[in-house]
Design a protein around this motif. Structure first.
Motif, short mmCIF file in Angstrom:
data_model
loop_
_atom_site.label_atom_id
_atom_site.label_comp_id
_atom_site.label_asym_id
_atom_site.label_seq_id
_atom_site.Cartn_x
_atom_site.Cartn_y
_atom_site.Cartn_z
N VAL A 36 0.77 -1.44 0.11
CA VAL A 36 0.22 0.00 0.26
C VAL A 36 0.54 1.00 -0.07
O VAL A 36 2.19 1.18 0.48
CB VAL A 36 -1.14 0.25 1.23
CG1 VAL A 36 -0.21 0.08 2.32
CG2 VAL A 36 -1.96 1.10 1.14
N GLN A 37 0.89 2.23 -0.39
CA GLN A 37 1.48 3.45 -0.46
C GLN A 37 0.76 4.08 0.97
O GLN A 37 -0.01 3.89 1.39
CB GLN A 37 1.11 4.13 -1.84
CG GLN A 37 1.01 3.97 -3.70
CD GLN A 37 0.69 4.48 -3.90
OE1 GLN A 37 -0.71 5.80 -3.55
NE2 GLN A 37 1.11 4.44 -5.05
N PRO A 38 1.93 5.08 1.08
CA PRO A 38 2.17 5.85 2.24
C PRO A 38 0.50 6.87 2.62
O PRO A 38 -0.05 7.51 1.60
CB PRO A 38 3.09 7.23 2.15
CG PRO A 38 3.91 6.53 1.53
CD PRO A 38 3.23 5.59 0.10
N LEU B 35 -1.09 4.84 6.72
CA LEU B 35 -0.12 4.28 7.00
C LEU B 35 1.44 4.83 7.14
O LEU B 35 1.04 6.12 5.11
CB LEU B 35 -0.17 2.74 5.49
CG LEU B 35 -1.29 1.91 6.61
CD1 LEU B 35 -2.03 0.92 5.64
CD2 LEU B 35 -0.20 1.45 7.56
N LYS B 36 2.37 3.89 7.41
CA LYS B 36 3.44 5.15 7.04
C LYS B 36 4.90 4.38 6.68
O LYS B 36 4.33 3.02 6.86
CB LYS B 36 3.95 5.87 8.55
CG LYS B 36 3.57 6.98 9.19
CD LYS B 36 3.77 7.16 10.51
CE LYS B 36 2.84 7.89 10.59
NZ LYS B 36 3.32 8.44 12.42
N THR C 93 6.08 -0.50 7.38
CA THR C 93 6.39 -2.13 6.71
C THR C 93 6.91 -3.19 8.19
O THR C 93 8.40 -2.60 9.16
CB THR C 93 7.27 -1.87 5.94
OG1 THR C 93 6.73 -0.40 4.76
CG2 THR C 93 7.84 -2.36 5.55
N VAL D 65 4.11 -0.42 3.22
CA VAL D 65 4.62 0.62 2.59
C VAL D 65 4.91 1.29 2.24
O VAL D 65 5.86 1.33 2.54
CB VAL D 65 3.87 1.82 4.59
CG1 VAL D 65 3.50 2.52 3.93
CG2 VAL D 65 2.77 0.75 5.27
#
Length: 122
Positions: A12-14, A86-87, A91, A120
């Motif tokens: 997933v992207q940040p 998410l950051k 991860t 992430v």
């Protein structure tokens, strides 16, 4: 025999969101007290992310409080982790845990899932 079956990990992207699920699969479960999520990043120790009691009392790591939400469905022996904002530092491999008691037993034991990768990255 008890299996904790996890699902929902991925890339997933940040700033994005993911929802993890974990079901305690067994016909021999008498009761489940606490359920929780831990994570382990490369080169780091496994750490608690969040846990929840059978009475729905929750506890969060400082690093995820306000971004992650843990919940459970006792009828399905399932715990969820909704992760938002998410950051990259989120991860890790995420592991489900459950403290449960089997039919015919009086002691609670800890069980673990196999882990699901959350990455992430842009």
């Amino acid at each position: 025999q008890v299996q904790l079956v996890e699902s929902g990990g991925g890339l997933v992207q940040p700033g994005g969101s993911l929802r993890l699920s974990c079901t305690a699969a067994s016909g021999s479960i008498f009761s489940i007290s606490a359920m929780g999520w831990y994570r382990q990043a490369p080169g780091k120790q496994r750490e608690l992310v969040a846990d929840i009691t059978s009475g729905d009392r929750t506890n969060y790591a400082d690093s995820v409080r306000g971004r992650f939400t843990i919940s459970r469905d006792n009828a399905k022996n399932t715990v969820y982790l909704q992760m938002s904002s998410l950051k990259p530092e989120d991860t890790a491999v995420y592991y489900c845990s459950a403290k449960l008691r089997l039919l015919g037993h009086i002691t609670y034991f800890d069980y673990w899932g196999q882990g699901t990768q959350v990455t992430v990255s842009s």
